[in-house]
Design an enzyme around this catalytic site. Structure first.
Site, PDB file in Angstrom:
ATOM      1  N   LYS A 184       0.856  -1.197   0.000  1.00  0.00           N
ATOM      2  CA  LYS A 184       0.000   0.000   0.000  1.00  0.00           C
ATOM      3  C   LYS A 184       0.885   1.238   0.000  1.00  0.00           C
ATOM      4  O   LYS A 184       1.715   1.435   0.875  1.00  0.00           O
ATOM      5  CB  LYS A 184      -0.931   0.047   1.206  1.00  0.00           C
ATOM      6  CG  LYS A 184      -1.968   1.167   1.035  1.00  0.00           C
ATOM      7  CD  LYS A 184      -2.703   1.543   2.309  1.00  0.00           C
ATOM      8  CE  LYS A 184      -2.000   2.569   3.149  1.00  0.00           C
ATOM      9  NZ  LYS A 184      -1.869   3.909   2.524  1.00  0.00           N
ATOM     10  N   GLY A 236       7.126   4.144   8.592  1.00  0.00           N
ATOM     11  CA  GLY A 236       6.261   5.289   8.874  1.00  0.00           C
ATOM     12  C   GLY A 236       6.410   5.722  10.313  1.00  0.00           C
ATOM     13  O   GLY A 236       7.472   5.536  10.912  1.00  0.00           O
ATOM     14  N   GLU A 258      10.269   0.191  10.348  1.00  0.00           N
ATOM     15  CA  GLU A 258      11.235   1.291  10.243  1.00  0.00           C
ATOM     16  C   GLU A 258      10.482   2.540  10.651  1.00  0.00           C
ATOM     17  O   GLU A 258       9.627   3.021   9.909  1.00  0.00           O
ATOM     18  CB  GLU A 258      11.736   1.438   8.795  1.00  0.00           C
ATOM     19  CG  GLU A 258      12.521   0.248   8.278  1.00  0.00           C
ATOM     20  CD  GLU A 258      13.926   0.173   8.862  1.00  0.00           C
ATOM     21  OE1 GLU A 258      14.372   1.150   9.494  1.00  0.00           O
ATOM     22  OE2 GLU A 258      14.565  -0.873   8.693  1.00  0.00           O
ATOM     23  N   CYS A 293      13.532  10.079   8.450  1.00  0.00           N
ATOM     24  CA  CYS A 293      13.616   9.461   9.775  1.00  0.00           C
ATOM     25  C   CYS A 293      15.039   9.515  10.310  1.00  0.00           C
ATOM     26  O   CYS A 293      15.244   9.446  11.512  1.00  0.00           O
ATOM     27  CB  CYS A 293      13.091   8.037   9.719  1.00  0.00           C
ATOM     28  SG  CYS A 293      13.539   7.170   8.236  1.00  0.00           S
ATOM     29  N   GLU A 395       9.751  14.088  17.254  1.00  0.00           N
ATOM     30  CA  GLU A 395      10.152  14.071  15.847  1.00  0.00           C
ATOM     31  C   GLU A 395       9.323  15.127  15.115  1.00  0.00           C
ATOM     32  O   GLU A 395       8.110  14.991  14.978  1.00  0.00           O
ATOM     33  CB  GLU A 395       9.906  12.690  15.232  1.00  0.00           C
ATOM     34  CG  GLU A 395      10.380  12.615  13.785  1.00  0.00           C
ATOM     35  CD  GLU A 395      10.154  11.254  13.134  1.00  0.00           C
ATOM     36  OE1 GLU A 395       9.043  10.707  13.251  1.00  0.00           O
ATOM     37  OE2 GLU A 395      11.105  10.755  12.498  1.00  0.00           O
TER      38      GLU A 395
HETATM   39  P1  NAI Z   1       1.856   7.534   9.003  1.00  0.00           P
HETATM   40  O1  NAI Z   1       2.708   6.648   9.797  1.00  0.00           O
HETATM   41  O2  NAI Z   1       0.467   7.816   9.473  1.00  0.00           O
HETATM   42  O3  NAI Z   1       1.712   6.960   7.510  1.00  0.00           O
HETATM   43  C1  NAI Z   1       2.568   6.011   6.959  1.00  0.00           C
HETATM   44  C2  NAI Z   1       1.748   4.965   6.208  1.00  0.00           C
HETATM   45  O4  NAI Z   1       0.939   4.252   7.126  1.00  0.00           O
HETATM   46  C3  NAI Z   1       0.813   5.523   5.146  1.00  0.00           C
HETATM   47  O5  NAI Z   1       0.830   4.675   4.023  1.00  0.00           O
HETATM   48  C4  NAI Z   1      -0.527   5.481   5.839  1.00  0.00           C
HETATM   49  O6  NAI Z   1      -1.609   5.374   4.939  1.00  0.00           O
HETATM   50  C5  NAI Z   1      -0.418   4.229   6.666  1.00  0.00           C
HETATM   51  N1  NAI Z   1      -1.312   4.177   7.815  1.00  0.00           N
HETATM   52  C6  NAI Z   1      -1.719   5.203   8.600  1.00  0.00           C
HETATM   53  N2  NAI Z   1      -2.566   4.758   9.540  1.00  0.00           N
HETATM   54  C7  NAI Z   1      -2.708   3.429   9.355  1.00  0.00           C
HETATM   55  C8  NAI Z   1      -3.464   2.401  10.015  1.00  0.00           C
HETATM   56  N3  NAI Z   1      -4.240   2.658  11.069  1.00  0.00           N
HETATM   57  N4  NAI Z   1      -3.357   1.149   9.548  1.00  0.00           N
HETATM   58  C9  NAI Z   1      -2.578   0.871   8.497  1.00  0.00           C
HETATM   59  N5  NAI Z   1      -1.860   1.780   7.830  1.00  0.00           N
HETATM   60  C10 NAI Z   1      -1.910   3.053   8.261  1.00  0.00           C
HETATM   61  O7  NAI Z   1       2.637   8.903   8.790  1.00  0.00           O
HETATM   62  P2  NAI Z   1       2.057  10.355   8.364  1.00  0.00           P
HETATM   63  O8  NAI Z   1       0.708  10.562   8.959  1.00  0.00           O
HETATM   64  O9  NAI Z   1       2.180  10.498   6.910  1.00  0.00           O
HETATM   65  O10 NAI Z   1       3.101  11.318   9.096  1.00  0.00           O
HETATM   66  C11 NAI Z   1       2.949  11.642  10.457  1.00  0.00           C
HETATM   67  C12 NAI Z   1       4.288  11.617  11.171  1.00  0.00           C
HETATM   68  O11 NAI Z   1       4.874  10.325  11.072  1.00  0.00           O
HETATM   69  C13 NAI Z   1       5.360  12.532  10.606  1.00  0.00           C
HETATM   70  O12 NAI Z   1       5.272  13.813  11.107  1.00  0.00           O
HETATM   71  C14 NAI Z   1       6.620  11.850  11.053  1.00  0.00           C
HETATM   72  O13 NAI Z   1       6.936  12.243  12.361  1.00  0.00           O
HETATM   73  C15 NAI Z   1       6.271  10.400  11.027  1.00  0.00           C
HETATM   74  N6  NAI Z   1       6.758   9.727   9.801  1.00  0.00           N
HETATM   75  C16 NAI Z   1       7.909   9.023   9.863  1.00  0.00           C
HETATM   76  C17 NAI Z   1       8.398   8.420   8.737  1.00  0.00           C
HETATM   77  C18 NAI Z   1       9.652   7.638   8.763  1.00  0.00           C
HETATM   78  O14 NAI Z   1      10.170   7.286   7.724  1.00  0.00           O
HETATM   79  N7  NAI Z   1      10.168   7.322   9.919  1.00  0.00           N
HETATM   80  C19 NAI Z   1       7.748   8.549   7.442  1.00  0.00           C
HETATM   81  C20 NAI Z   1       6.525   9.299   7.478  1.00  0.00           C
HETATM   82  C21 NAI Z   1       6.072   9.863   8.629  1.00  0.00           C
END
Ligand code: NAI
Ligand code: MG
Length: 494
Positions: A184, A236, A258, A293, A395
């Site tokens: 996804k 994420g 990760e 990250c 973060e």
């Molecule tokens: P997120 O962690 O919500 O999204 C990442 C992925 O997870 C997306 O594909 C999203 O659709 C999916 N996702 C979200 N909720 C889910 C659920 N309940 N079940 C299954 N999949 C789900 O990150 P978001 O909202 O884009 O960013 C928020 C914060 O997350 C950022 O400010 C940052 O601090 C952190 N982040 C960290 C990343 C990393 O590489 N370590 C990458 C992106 C965000």
């Protein structure tokens, strides 16, 4: 701001998802928009995947698994090498799409991401022959050996910050090891990953790779909870990482996570030099708006060089050109979306309200002029912050660097480790003994000494503490994350 891309699609592109080798709409027929964050303009619509699409995709991946896992490993690898060649031939197209949908600058970020992603396929494509087992010496009357077997259907979920790279890091090793996959994409950046999927699909049997677009709760959650998924691989936020682990615990499936970071950069007194300043800018990922990250977002500067180093750093940061991600002279692009933009601005406001912290670069974004067209945030630095303040602990995932003075070596290591994260660390000194002692004491999975970048296939990558679980980027990571070990023992006396 103008872009002169080779991408000459209609004003709003319409993209489809990949299920069982076919490009299809969501079962509901619904779609959602993808925005160009530099212009706040809709550039595409993609299918709004739900549990029905997840079901179809997982079924395709399950159906494809027996034949795919039976293909000789080096033959699977050969297909991945074809993907690498084909991606290299289309690097510019991939890079422009990344820049368009993420706001990451083409020259400083998107081209490198496209190139490294192709290289990931090349690296793992060569590793088919390394899926080896071992023989266990139990004596001449017994043959005992191990096999590295694939797990089955991998459910993968990725974020938007380096979408193509993070997708490649899941697809290439999982498929090389004989698994099939349902991936996804992130709702904010699905387009370049769909293009990469199109390239993959030219060489892979139908159903081996399935790629969905959709929202977290609607499309991600059904994937996490699908009973036929044998492994979850997630990149994420730490918050969603916990949800992934909870889902995995219900069925005892392995997970790789990760997650986030709040990584320290430690500058020792002897490192008050221009190349270190450049290294700090690179480590902070200012040219990716620090949406990384691994961003070295806590800068620990030795008190004896604090002011003079910061002067050099702010001078360097002020030379970074911020603007149209597709323009060749742009160094820094935009934040991904309005929500993240507001979130980052909230952190800057909170820093401005902190009486002791001193703003030495950047600040709140302009409210008029060309930069107010998109989600642009200037590289921002707060000096004299405390390691205990909110800006130093959370973060931010945006270009906000905190500079914290230190004097005592044990104390700076204590501060560096005083976080629930543990992804990266950057150490700056010519004193190799000091550098290595610190490297061994710092709680992080990925330590850089005297360089801010330099991530290459072959280096295991992943977090300590709440920054994650499992490793990516290497042979060992492929074996640990995407295979399971079977022991077979034969009694040779019968
Ligand atoms: P997120 O962690 O919500 O999204 C990442 C992925 O997870 C997306 O594909 C999203 O659709 C999916 N996702 C979200 N909720 C889910 C659920 N309940 N079940 C299954 N999949 C789900 O990150 P978001 O909202 O884009 O960013 C928020 C914060 O997350 C950022 O400010 C940052 O601090 C952190 N982040 C960290 C990343 C990393 O590489 N370590 C990458 C992106 C965000
Ligand atoms: Mg977008």
């Amino acid at each position: 701001m103008q872009h002169t891309g080779e991408i000459s699609q209609p004003a709003v592109m319409r993209r489809r998802i990949l299920i069982g080798g076919d490009w299809v709409e969501a079962a509901s027929g619904e779609a959602f928009p993808v925005e160009n964050p530099a212009k706040r303009a809709i550039i595409a619509t993609v299918p709004r995947g739900t549990a029905v699409d997840v079901e179809l995709a997982v079924r395709s991946a399950s159906d494809a698994f027996p034949a795919w896992s039976a293909v000789a490993p080096r033959e699977r690898g050969r297909m991945l090498l074809q993907v690498a060649d084909a991606m290299e031939a289309r690097l510019e197209e991939v890079a422009r799409l990344i820049a368009l949908e993420t706001g990451n600058a083409l020259r400083t970020q998107a081209r490198a991401e496209a190139r490294i992603s192709a290289d990931i396929f090349r690296y793992f494509g060569g590793l088919g022959g390394e899926l080896k087992g071992a023989t266990i010496p139990l004596g001449d009357s017994v043959l005992s050996y191990t096999r590295r077997e694939p797990l089955g259907v991998v459910g993968a979920i990725i974020p938007w910050n380096a979408p193509v790279l993070l997708a490649a890091l899941k697809i290439a090793p999982a498929l090389c090891a004989g698994n099939t996959m349902v991936l996804k994409t992130a709702e904010d950046a699905p387009l370049a990953v769909l293009l990469m999927a199109e390239i993959c699909q030219q060489f892979l049997p139908a159903g081996v790779l399935n790629v969905l677009t959709g929202f977290g709760v609607e499309c991600g959650a059904p994937l996490l909870n699908h009973p036929a998924i044998a492994k979850l691989s997630f990149t994420g936020s730490t918050a969603v990482g916990k949800i992934v682990m909870e889902a995995a615990s219900q069925r005892i499936v392995p997970v790789s996570l990760e997650l986030g970071g709040k990584s320290p950069s430690i500058v020792f007194p002897d490192a008050n030099e221009d190349w270190v300043v450049e290294g700090i800018v690179a480590a902070m990922r200012f040219t990716r708006q620090s949406q990384s990250c691994t961003a070295g977002s806590r800068l620990f500067l030795h008190r004896s060089v604090f002011d003079s180093f910061l002067d050099k750093l702010t001078a360097k940061v002020s030379t970074l050109r911020i603007g149209d991600p597709l323009a060749e002279d742009t160094d820094v692009g935009t934040i991904i979306n309005e929500r993240q933009f507001n979130r980052v601005c909230g952190y800057i406001e909170s820093g401005l309200a902190e009486p002791d912290a001193k703003l030495v670069a950047g600040g709140l974004p302009p409210t008029d002029g060309p930069l107010s067209e998109g989600y642009f945030v200037q590289p921002t630095i707060f000096a004299h912050t405390s390691n205990d303040w909110r800006l130093s602990r959370e973060e931010i995932f945006g270009p906000v660097l905190v500079a914290i003075p230190w004097t005592d070596e044990a104390d700076v290591i204590r501060m560096a480790n005083d976080t629930h994260y543990g992804l990266a660390a950057y150490l700056w000194t010519h004193d190799i003994g000091k550098a290595l002692r610190t490297a061994h004491q710092v709680q992080a999975g990925w330590v850089q000494i005297n360089q801010g970048t330099g991530q290459s296939p072959g280096q295991s990558y992943g977090g300590y503490k709440q920054s994650g679980l499992g490793r990516e980027f290497s042979l060992e990571a492929m074996l640990d994350s995407f295979t399971q070990l079977k022991n077979v023992t034969v009694n040779l006396t019968r």
